[in-house]
Design a protein around this motif. Structure first.
Motif, short mmCIF file in Angstrom:
data_model
loop_
_atom_site.label_atom_id
_atom_site.label_comp_id
_atom_site.label_asym_id
_atom_site.label_seq_id
_atom_site.Cartn_x
_atom_site.Cartn_y
_atom_site.Cartn_z
N ARG A 11 0.71 -1.41 -0.07
CA ARG A 11 0.56 0.39 0.04
C ARG A 11 0.78 1.14 0.22
NH1 ARG A 11 -5.62 -1.62 -0.89
NH2 ARG A 11 -5.70 -3.17 0.28
N TYR A 12 0.63 2.67 -0.60
CA TYR A 12 0.86 3.40 -0.55
C TYR A 12 0.30 4.48 0.18
CZ TYR A 12 3.40 1.09 -4.71
OH TYR A 12 4.04 0.26 -5.03
N SER A 13 1.61 5.57 1.15
CA SER A 13 0.98 6.08 1.47
C SER A 13 1.66 7.68 1.53
CB SER A 13 0.53 6.52 2.93
OG SER A 13 1.16 5.48 3.29
N ALA A 14 0.92 8.65 1.93
CA ALA A 14 2.22 9.69 1.95
C ALA A 14 2.82 9.77 3.49
CB ALA A 14 1.20 11.28 2.37
N GLY A 15 3.51 10.94 4.04
CA GLY A 15 3.86 11.25 4.80
C GLY A 15 3.24 11.29 6.77
N MET A 16 2.98 10.96 7.57
CA MET A 16 2.65 11.17 8.72
C MET A 16 2.89 11.97 9.54
SD MET A 16 3.77 7.17 10.61
CE MET A 16 2.61 7.98 12.11
N ASN A 17 2.71 12.35 10.92
CA ASN A 17 2.74 12.74 12.18
C ASN A 17 2.51 12.22 12.97
OD1 ASN A 17 2.81 14.87 13.99
ND2 ASN A 17 2.17 16.33 12.56
N TYR A 18 3.82 12.01 13.90
CA TYR A 18 3.64 10.99 15.15
C TYR A 18 4.57 11.73 15.30
CZ TYR A 18 3.97 6.37 17.04
OH TYR A 18 3.60 5.10 17.55
N ARG A 19 3.37 12.89 16.49
CA ARG A 19 4.47 13.63 17.64
C ARG A 19 3.94 12.92 19.09
NH1 ARG A 19 7.34 17.40 18.83
NH2 ARG A 19 5.70 18.11 20.50
N HIS A 20 5.10 12.40 20.09
CA HIS A 20 4.68 10.88 20.90
C HIS A 20 3.53 11.27 21.93
CE1 HIS A 20 6.20 7.50 20.78
NE2 HIS A 20 6.52 7.36 22.57
N ALA A 21 4.03 12.50 22.11
CA ALA A 21 3.04 12.78 23.43
C ALA A 21 1.27 12.40 22.98
CB ALA A 21 2.96 14.20 24.01
N PHE A 22 1.13 12.24 21.68
CA PHE A 22 -0.43 11.78 21.77
C PHE A 22 0.09 9.47 21.55
CE2 PHE A 22 -0.22 15.82 19.85
CZ PHE A 22 -1.44 16.25 20.11
N HIS A 23 0.81 9.48 21.54
CA HIS A 23 1.05 8.49 21.10
C HIS A 23 1.69 7.47 22.09
CE1 HIS A 23 -0.71 8.83 17.63
NE2 HIS A 23 0.58 10.10 17.61
N ALA A 24 2.54 7.55 23.10
CA ALA A 24 2.91 7.36 24.26
C ALA A 24 2.29 5.52 25.02
CB ALA A 24 3.34 8.14 25.54
N PRO A 182 9.93 11.74 14.30
CA PRO A 182 8.56 11.25 14.62
C PRO A 182 7.52 11.55 12.89
CG PRO A 182 9.91 13.70 14.22
CD PRO A 182 10.75 12.46 14.48
N PHE A 183 8.98 11.29 11.88
CA PHE A 183 7.96 10.66 10.47
C PHE A 183 7.11 11.98 10.54
CE2 PHE A 183 10.30 6.65 11.29
CZ PHE A 183 9.48 6.21 9.87
N GLU A 184 7.40 13.38 10.90
CA GLU A 184 6.83 14.20 9.78
C GLU A 184 7.03 14.51 8.37
OE1 GLU A 184 6.05 16.87 14.47
OE2 GLU A 184 7.71 16.82 13.25
N ASP A 185 8.26 13.62 8.32
CA ASP A 185 8.55 14.60 7.02
C ASP A 185 8.75 13.45 6.13
OD1 ASP A 185 10.47 14.95 4.69
OD2 ASP A 185 12.24 15.58 5.11
N ARG A 212 10.96 2.52 11.94
CA ARG A 212 10.17 3.15 11.07
C ARG A 212 8.53 2.60 11.01
NH1 ARG A 212 10.19 -1.64 10.93
NH2 ARG A 212 10.58 -2.93 9.02
N SER A 213 7.60 3.17 10.40
CA SER A 213 6.11 3.15 11.10
C SER A 213 5.84 2.18 9.10
CB SER A 213 5.63 4.08 10.67
OG SER A 213 5.71 4.28 8.88
N LEU A 214 4.99 1.22 9.60
CA LEU A 214 4.37 0.10 8.48
C LEU A 214 3.18 0.99 7.95
CD1 LEU A 214 5.09 -3.41 10.07
CD2 LEU A 214 6.59 -1.79 8.06
N LYS A 215 3.10 2.33 7.94
CA LYS A 215 2.00 2.91 6.92
C LYS A 215 2.00 2.77 6.04
CE LYS A 215 -1.46 5.90 7.72
NZ LYS A 215 -3.00 6.24 8.19
#
Length: 312
Positions: A11-24, A182-185, A212-215
């Motif tokens: 699957r293909y996707s654009a970049g993601m935002n992974y600010r960690h405080a939301f996902h700790a 954080p995978f913001e780029d 790394r994410s598997l997005k």
């Protein structure tokens, strides 16, 4: 040895935002921090000191009652499930160093989650050293305040990728590098590949952990495979010195928040693969959030390996 659950199609996707405080404390943290803790415990098996270099350190620890964590309490389906689970022997052994840190932070109920700096600090010894890089200004200040009184820890507000060149090799000659951006780029995997290209040449004996994410499964496999082939063909590293561990809690093609993530480890402890193979089937079952969940643990990656895994 290689083990893998069936993977969904690319699957293909654009970049993601992974600010960690939301996902700790979510499922991705559980796997990443378990691997980090096991690597640190292995380093402690020898008396000589070691150094930990964390290129994207964050703030060190997270208040699960904060507005960010409360807005999306992902920890309840991650570390929260583990703390109340009946752990089988293999899982208990693999998770022990990590869970010991979490429990020590929460003697009166789950409120605080340790980031990688806190896990490194709590599992390191008096003569070991920890170098934390964090580019975000407010986060770097929070991190510095947290460890101001710990002489083992140095905090820099700095781009961790650029810092690696000047930090390697460490004078201890032993230790690990954690690269957990954080995978913001959308080009984050390319930045990671560029970083290891320079770092490994300066310190080929260090342990490197890449999260790394598997997005975007195709991009992750391309990174894993390209890194493995470069290390094997250009640097002469033995295939068994590259290990990948991934976990997805539902179908990777599903919409919404992150469904899968994992690590690639260069120069892993010789016991790490066996411990993860004992842990991952149970961990995937315990942390599953829907149909299509799974896991994989493999090493010595090549194009053929990845293609075969995706075809199964």
């Amino acid at each position: 040895m290689r083990a893998m659950e069936t993977l969904p199609e690319k699957r293909y996707s654009a970049g993601m935002n992974y600010r960690h405080a939301f996902h700790a404390g979510n499922f991705a943290d559980v796997l990443k921090h378990c691997v980090l803790a096991l690597c640190l415990e292995h380093l402690k098996s020898k008396p000589k000191p070691f150094r930990v270099i964390d290129t994207h350190a964050g703030i060190g620890g997270y208040d699960l009652a904060s507005s960010e964590a409360a807005r999306s309490p992902e920890w309840k389906d991650g570390i929260g499930r583990l703390l109340n689970a009946d752990l089988p022997e293999a899982a208990a052994g693999a998770l022990a160093p990590y869970l010991d840190v979490v429990r020590a932070l929460n003697p009166d109920g789950m409120r605080h989650y340790p980031g990688s700096p806190e896990i490194s600090a709590r599992l390191s010894r008096a003569d070991d050293r920890i170098h934390l890089c964090e580019l975000h200004e407010a986060d770097a200040k929070t991190l510095d305040d947290r460890y101001r009184r710990d002489a083992r820890v140095k905090v820099e507000r700095r781009d961790g990728y650029k810092a690696l060149k000047s930090l390697l090799p460490p004078k201890e000659k032993r230790g690990l590098v954690l690269i957990d951006p954080p995978f913001e780029d959308r080009d984050e995997l390319a930045h990671m590949a560029e970083a290891v290209n320079g770092a490994f040449g300066q310190w080929p004996t260090g342990t490197y952990i890449f999260w790394r994410s598997l997005k975007n499964l195709w991009a992750a496999d391309r990174f894993d495979n390209g890194l493995a082939e470069w290390l094997i063909a250009e640097k002469g590293i033995e295939p068994e010195k590259i290990l990948r561990a991934d976990l997805w809690v539902r179908d990777l093609a599903s919409e919404g928040k992150l469904a899968g993530a994992g690590v690639v480890v260069i120069n892993p402890p010789f016991t790490l693969e066996e411990k993860l193979l004992g842990l991952m089937p149970w961990l995937a079952d315990t942390l599953a959030q829907g149909d299509g969940y799974g896991w994989r643990v493999d090493g010595g990656l090549t194009d053929e390996d990845v293609e075969e895994g995706l075809e199964e």
